[in-house]
Design a protein around this motif. Structure first.
Motif, mmCIF file in Angstrom:
data_model
loop_
_atom_site.group_PDB
_atom_site.id
_atom_site.type_symbol
_atom_site.label_atom_id
_atom_site.label_comp_id
_atom_site.label_asym_id
_atom_site.label_seq_id
_atom_site.Cartn_x
_atom_site.Cartn_y
_atom_site.Cartn_z
ATOM 1 N N GLY A 345 41.340 88.355 5.532
ATOM 2 C CA GLY A 345 41.819 87.414 4.527
ATOM 3 C C GLY A 345 40.915 86.203 4.398
ATOM 4 O O GLY A 345 40.630 85.729 3.280
ATOM 5 N N PHE A 346 40.451 85.681 5.540
ATOM 6 C CA PHE A 346 39.565 84.524 5.514
ATOM 7 C C PHE A 346 38.232 84.877 4.851
ATOM 8 O O PHE A 346 37.701 84.127 4.027
ATOM 9 C CB PHE A 346 39.331 84.021 6.946
ATOM 10 C CG PHE A 346 38.467 82.790 7.036
ATOM 11 C CD1 PHE A 346 38.680 81.696 6.203
ATOM 12 C CD2 PHE A 346 37.421 82.726 7.956
ATOM 13 C CE1 PHE A 346 37.890 80.562 6.288
ATOM 14 C CE2 PHE A 346 36.625 81.601 8.047
ATOM 15 C CZ PHE A 346 36.858 80.516 7.215
ATOM 16 N N GLY A 347 37.709 86.059 5.191
ATOM 17 C CA GLY A 347 36.449 86.492 4.589
ATOM 18 C C GLY A 347 36.570 86.690 3.091
ATOM 19 O O GLY A 347 35.680 86.315 2.321
ATOM 20 N N GLN A 348 37.699 87.277 2.650
ATOM 21 C CA GLN A 348 37.918 87.484 1.219
ATOM 22 C C GLN A 348 37.981 86.149 0.480
ATOM 23 O O GLN A 348 37.440 86.006 -0.630
ATOM 24 C CB GLN A 348 39.210 88.271 1.006
ATOM 25 C CG GLN A 348 39.394 88.824 -0.403
ATOM 26 C CD GLN A 348 38.353 89.859 -0.759
ATOM 27 O OE1 GLN A 348 38.029 90.731 0.041
ATOM 28 N NE2 GLN A 348 37.799 89.744 -1.955
ATOM 29 N N ALA A 349 38.627 85.171 1.118
ATOM 30 C CA ALA A 349 38.706 83.840 0.499
ATOM 31 C C ALA A 349 37.322 83.206 0.391
ATOM 32 O O ALA A 349 36.992 82.571 -0.620
ATOM 33 C CB ALA A 349 39.647 82.953 1.318
ATOM 34 N N LEU A 350 36.508 83.373 1.421
ATOM 35 C CA LEU A 350 35.142 82.832 1.390
ATOM 36 C C LEU A 350 34.314 83.491 0.286
ATOM 37 O O LEU A 350 33.554 82.821 -0.422
ATOM 38 C CB LEU A 350 34.460 83.052 2.742
ATOM 39 C CG LEU A 350 34.910 82.169 3.909
ATOM 40 C CD1 LEU A 350 34.284 82.655 5.206
ATOM 41 C CD2 LEU A 350 34.536 80.708 3.657
ATOM 42 N N ILE A 351 34.479 84.800 0.150
ATOM 43 C CA ILE A 351 33.727 85.532 -0.877
ATOM 44 C C ILE A 351 34.071 85.013 -2.271
ATOM 45 O O ILE A 351 33.199 84.786 -3.108
ATOM 46 C CB ILE A 351 34.011 87.043 -0.762
ATOM 47 C CG1 ILE A 351 33.357 87.609 0.505
ATOM 48 C CG2 ILE A 351 33.515 87.797 -1.990
ATOM 49 C CD1 ILE A 351 33.802 89.005 0.864
ATOM 50 N N GLU A 352 35.381 84.810 -2.511
ATOM 51 C CA GLU A 352 35.799 84.303 -3.815
ATOM 52 C C GLU A 352 35.350 82.863 -4.023
ATOM 53 O O GLU A 352 34.886 82.489 -5.109
ATOM 54 C CB GLU A 352 37.323 84.410 -3.935
ATOM 55 C CG GLU A 352 37.817 85.859 -3.962
ATOM 56 C CD GLU A 352 39.337 85.954 -3.974
ATOM 57 O OE1 GLU A 352 39.997 84.888 -4.069
ATOM 58 O OE2 GLU A 352 39.857 87.081 -3.880
ATOM 59 N N GLU A 353 35.497 82.056 -2.993
ATOM 60 C CA GLU A 353 35.127 80.644 -3.108
ATOM 61 C C GLU A 353 33.635 80.460 -3.340
ATOM 62 O O GLU A 353 33.204 79.626 -4.150
ATOM 63 C CB GLU A 353 35.551 79.902 -1.833
ATOM 64 C CG GLU A 353 35.187 78.430 -1.813
ATOM 65 C CD GLU A 353 35.526 77.795 -0.466
ATOM 66 O OE1 GLU A 353 34.593 77.359 0.235
ATOM 67 O OE2 GLU A 353 36.728 77.778 -0.111
#
Length: 391
Positions: A345-353
């Motif tokens: 989840g944290f990685g997905q958020a970083l990718i989007e951000e």
């Protein structure tokens, strides 16, 4: 090439679904995606069989498939015409009658290359039909010259079965097959590992039953020569069909061809040909991130590759999170922190951000912070000179 097998290839924690037969560049590409090294064989399993090949599910020895051997079998099977398929299935059936265990891929390869060792009679699917064939073609010495009025009283089923057993023939769906010569042993001399092709893009030119392969990049005069060899007056010939058979960037194979300009295709081949291995991997990853699936889109990506950042070690959100955390808190605190973090989840958020795109090759982002799918609308890359292609 017609699909023969759909397979799943696993290496470490990575899995890729893949179709066989595959081209040399497609095989090299999947090896690169999975990080396969020569000493380690990936796990390969077949989860779907193509039309006409479903019966192989009960025939193949499924223990430890070799990817390259399986591709060689798929490539050969995809080349078989209808009568060759009848011959192949008869050879498989004969082999199973002789020995009932499953058949290794290499042995199936020998059988698939031995179809010309058989004689096929299409349309004969029963012993009765076979009996009629023998009698009507005067193939039975004892019955030559028999009066026509006696023919209805013959037991054609018995005749067909008797002579089939005598010549070890076999009935298969669609016809009757006999083996006429010794089977070939080709697998033992085959080199299964895919070579690096001597072309960057391989096109096929077809016109009214004639075809020729066009390896790119090449000189314009060679394109003209090949067109003349199939009686085509030029690329605008409405009877000319142009398809891509293989490409160093395999995602472009179904895209290139049709009415694409030959000079543009050749220019793209020159651009890719000048890329080193790392640059080519970045190009393939950027194509997926940009998603402009066209010749002009591929040209733009090739010309503006320096606008993109590539992280080949980041192939999923968890790796994105791990990379960020290790650079932020240091290796010493990572073990403690990982107990409390949802890495995916944290990685997905970083990718989007950070406006990144994860591909099978690695992570793609833009140097200017824009989303990778945005291509700067510079002047058309088709206008750039050959001097850029040699830089």
């Amino acid at each position: 090439m017609n699909k023969v097998f759909e397979i799943e290839i696993c290496n470490k924690d990575q899995e890729i679904e893949f179709q066989l037969p595959a081209t040399d560049y497609q095989l090299l590409d999947v090896i690169e995606k999975l990080g396969i090294i020569e000493e380690v064989k990936p796990s390969v399993s077949i989860f779907q069989y193509g039309e006409r090949f479903e019966n192989l599910a009960d025939v193949l020895n499924h223990d430890a498939f070799d990817l390259f051997e399986l591709n060689a079998l798929a490539k050969r099977l995809s080349q078989l015409e209808l009568e060759d398929m009848m011959a192949f299935h008869s050879l498989v059936s004969t082999r199973l009658e002789y020995r009932e265990d499953s058949i290794p891929v290499r042995e199936l390869l020998d059988l698939a290359h031995s179809t010309d060792c058989c004689e096929v009679h299409p349309g004969i699917e029963t012993f009765e039909e076979l009996g009629h064939f023998y009698v009507e073609n005067d193939l039975i010495t004892e019955l030559k010259g028999i009066p026509d009025k006696s023919l209805p009283f013959l037991d054609y089923k018995v005749i067909g079965k008797t002579f089939s057993e005598a010549e070890c023939g076999i009935l298969v769906p669609g016809g009757y097959v006999t083996q006429t010569s010794e089977l070939k042993e080709v697998a033992k001399n085959m080199n299964f590992a895919p070579p690096v092709p001597n072309y960057t893009i391989l096109m096929q030119l077809e016109r009214e039953g004639m075809s020729v392969k066009l390896p790119l990049p090449t000189q314009a005069v060679e394109i003209d020569r090949l067109l003349l060899s199939i009686n085509s007056f030029g690329w605008s010939d409405p009877l000319l069909q142009v398809t891509c058979l293989d490409c160093a960037a395999p995602a472009l194979i179904p895209i290139l061809g049709g009415r694409d300009d030959p000079d543009d295709l050749n220019q793209l081949a020159w651009l890719i040909d000048k890329m080193g291995p790392k640059q080519l991997t970045k190009f393939k990853a950027t194509l997926y991130a940009v998603e402009d699936w066209s010749l002009s889109g591929a040209m733009k990506v090739a010309h503006h590759l320096e606008d993109y950042l590539f992280s080949p070690n980041i192939k999923d959100p968890e790796l994105m999170a791990m990379d960020f955390l290790s650079s932020s808190v240091g290796e010493s605190s990572m073990d403690t922190l990982l107990k409390f973090v949802n890495l995916y989840g944290f990685g997905q958020a970083l990718i989007e951000e950070q406006k990144c795109v994860v591909t099978d090759y690695g992570l793609i982002s833009r140097e200017d912070g824009q989303h990778p799918s945005i291509l700067e609308r510079h002047s058309s890359p088709l206008q750039h000179g050959m001097e850029e292609m040699t830089m």
